[in-house]
Design a protein around this motif. Structure first.
Motif, PDB file in Angstrom:
ATOM      1  N   LEU A  84      32.086  35.804  29.778  1.00  7.19           N
ATOM      2  CA  LEU A  84      31.667  36.227  31.104  1.00  7.19           C
ATOM      3  C   LEU A  84      30.183  36.579  31.023  1.00  7.19           C
ATOM      4  O   LEU A  84      29.806  37.517  30.329  1.00  7.19           O
ATOM      5  CB  LEU A  84      32.469  37.447  31.569  1.00  7.19           C
ATOM      6  N   ARG A 123      33.023  30.949  31.189  1.00  7.30           N
ATOM      7  CA  ARG A 123      34.175  30.834  32.098  1.00  7.30           C
ATOM      8  C   ARG A 123      34.013  31.724  33.322  1.00  7.30           C
ATOM      9  O   ARG A 123      34.775  31.616  34.280  1.00  7.30           O
ATOM     10  CB  ARG A 123      35.454  31.230  31.361  1.00  7.30           C
ATOM     11  N   GLY A 124      33.020  32.602  33.284  1.00  8.25           N
ATOM     12  CA  GLY A 124      32.763  33.473  34.411  1.00  8.25           C
ATOM     13  C   GLY A 124      31.290  33.773  34.514  1.00  8.25           C
ATOM     14  O   GLY A 124      30.554  33.715  33.520  1.00  8.25           O
ATOM     15  N   ALA A 136      36.826  40.092  37.506  1.00  6.13           N
ATOM     16  CA  ALA A 136      36.369  39.040  36.598  1.00  6.13           C
ATOM     17  C   ALA A 136      37.067  39.140  35.250  1.00  6.13           C
ATOM     18  O   ALA A 136      37.520  38.137  34.686  1.00  6.13           O
ATOM     19  CB  ALA A 136      34.855  39.124  36.428  1.00  6.13           C
ATOM     20  N   LEU A 178      39.575  36.288  33.631  1.00  4.05           N
ATOM     21  CA  LEU A 178      39.374  35.657  32.328  1.00  4.05           C
ATOM     22  C   LEU A 178      40.502  36.012  31.371  1.00  4.05           C
ATOM     23  O   LEU A 178      40.904  35.188  30.540  1.00  4.05           O
ATOM     24  CB  LEU A 178      38.021  36.052  31.740  1.00  4.05           C
ATOM     25  N   PRO A 228      38.916  31.147  35.649  1.00  6.22           N
ATOM     26  CA  PRO A 228      37.484  31.408  35.819  1.00  6.22           C
ATOM     27  C   PRO A 228      37.231  32.418  36.921  1.00  6.22           C
ATOM     28  O   PRO A 228      38.107  32.678  37.762  1.00  6.22           O
ATOM     29  CB  PRO A 228      36.920  30.029  36.188  1.00  6.22           C
ATOM     30  N   TYR A 229      36.028  32.978  36.925  1.00  9.27           N
ATOM     31  CA  TYR A 229      35.655  33.913  37.988  1.00  9.27           C
ATOM     32  C   TYR A 229      34.148  33.824  38.206  1.00  9.27           C
ATOM     33  O   TYR A 229      33.374  33.859  37.249  1.00  9.27           O
ATOM     34  CB  TYR A 229      36.019  35.350  37.627  1.00  9.27           C
TER      35      TYR A 229
END
Length: 211
Positions: free
Chosen positions: A79, A99-100, A114, A118, A123-124
């Motif tokens: 993230l 992924r974020g 978030a 994850l 995803p975020y």
């Protein structure tokens, strides 16, 4: 237990993230770092489930670190937690394997959401980043300049821009001075610059270093 590593060069940010994590049942902080090299060492030792990384990390920036983690520890979900919301930085971060992507102007609820996403392998993205991704799907995108750099070129480029000599870079990375010189030349060519000051300006513009 969801194990989370936090890397940010500002202690107050690390504390805020740590407090949020520790207030959540089932989450724990397995390591903290103030620079990218230390974060990589912790990650290799602890194998966290999630790594929350600032982009503007000393010694090894968040984008280069994300690339390393994707290669060395592909199970770690990254993230990126940053103040940088320009298109090229966002694109480079996602292309590196994050992924974020969350902005520091977002709320604690967004950070919690978030981490939860994850943790569930989803995803975020901040709303502004989601808008960018939509534009990318609809209109396509031009790869960011940093995406043409190899991982080692990114590492060398950052250390050069931070003012380190070739000898010190060779020692930090465990490579020869000749190899440093080769990567330095390639990085400057890809950056389209011909002098040290020009390269520093490029590094600042592309968030390799912060001033």
């Amino acid at each position: 237990m969801l194990r989370i590593m936090v890397a940010d060069d500002h202690e107050i940010v690390r504390k805020g993230v740590r407090d949020l994590i520790e207030s959540h049942v089932g989450w724990e902080v397995c390591g903290e770092a103030a620079d990218g090299q230390r974060a990589l060492e912790i990650a290799l030792n602890q194998s966290p489930d999630i790594a929350i990384l600032d982009i503007s990390l000393p010694l090894l920036n968040g984008i280069a670190l994300t690339r390393r983690l994707r290669h060395d520890l592909p199970s770690v979900r990254v993230l990126l937690f940053t103040m940088h919301d320009d298109d090229e930085t966002v694109s480079s971060g996602l292309a590196a394997g994050a992924r974020g992507y969350l902005l520091k102007t977002d709320s604690e609820l967004d950070l919690e959401a978030a981490i939860s996403a994850l943790g569930a392998n989803r995803p975020y993205f901040s709303p502004s980043v989601s808008d960018l991704l939509l534009e990318t799907v609809v209109h396509g995108r031009t790869p960011g300049r940093l995406e043409s750099f190899s991982l080692r070129e990114l590492e060398v480029a950052q250390l050069i821009a931070e003012g380190n000599s070739n000898k010190k870079i060779a020692r930090l990375l465990g490579i020869s001075i000749k190899t440093v010189e080769t990567h330095r030349a390639a990085a400057m060519r890809k950056a389209g610059v011909h002098s040290g000051p020009e390269f520093v300006r490029f590094a600042v513009k592309h968030n390799l270093i912060q001033v």
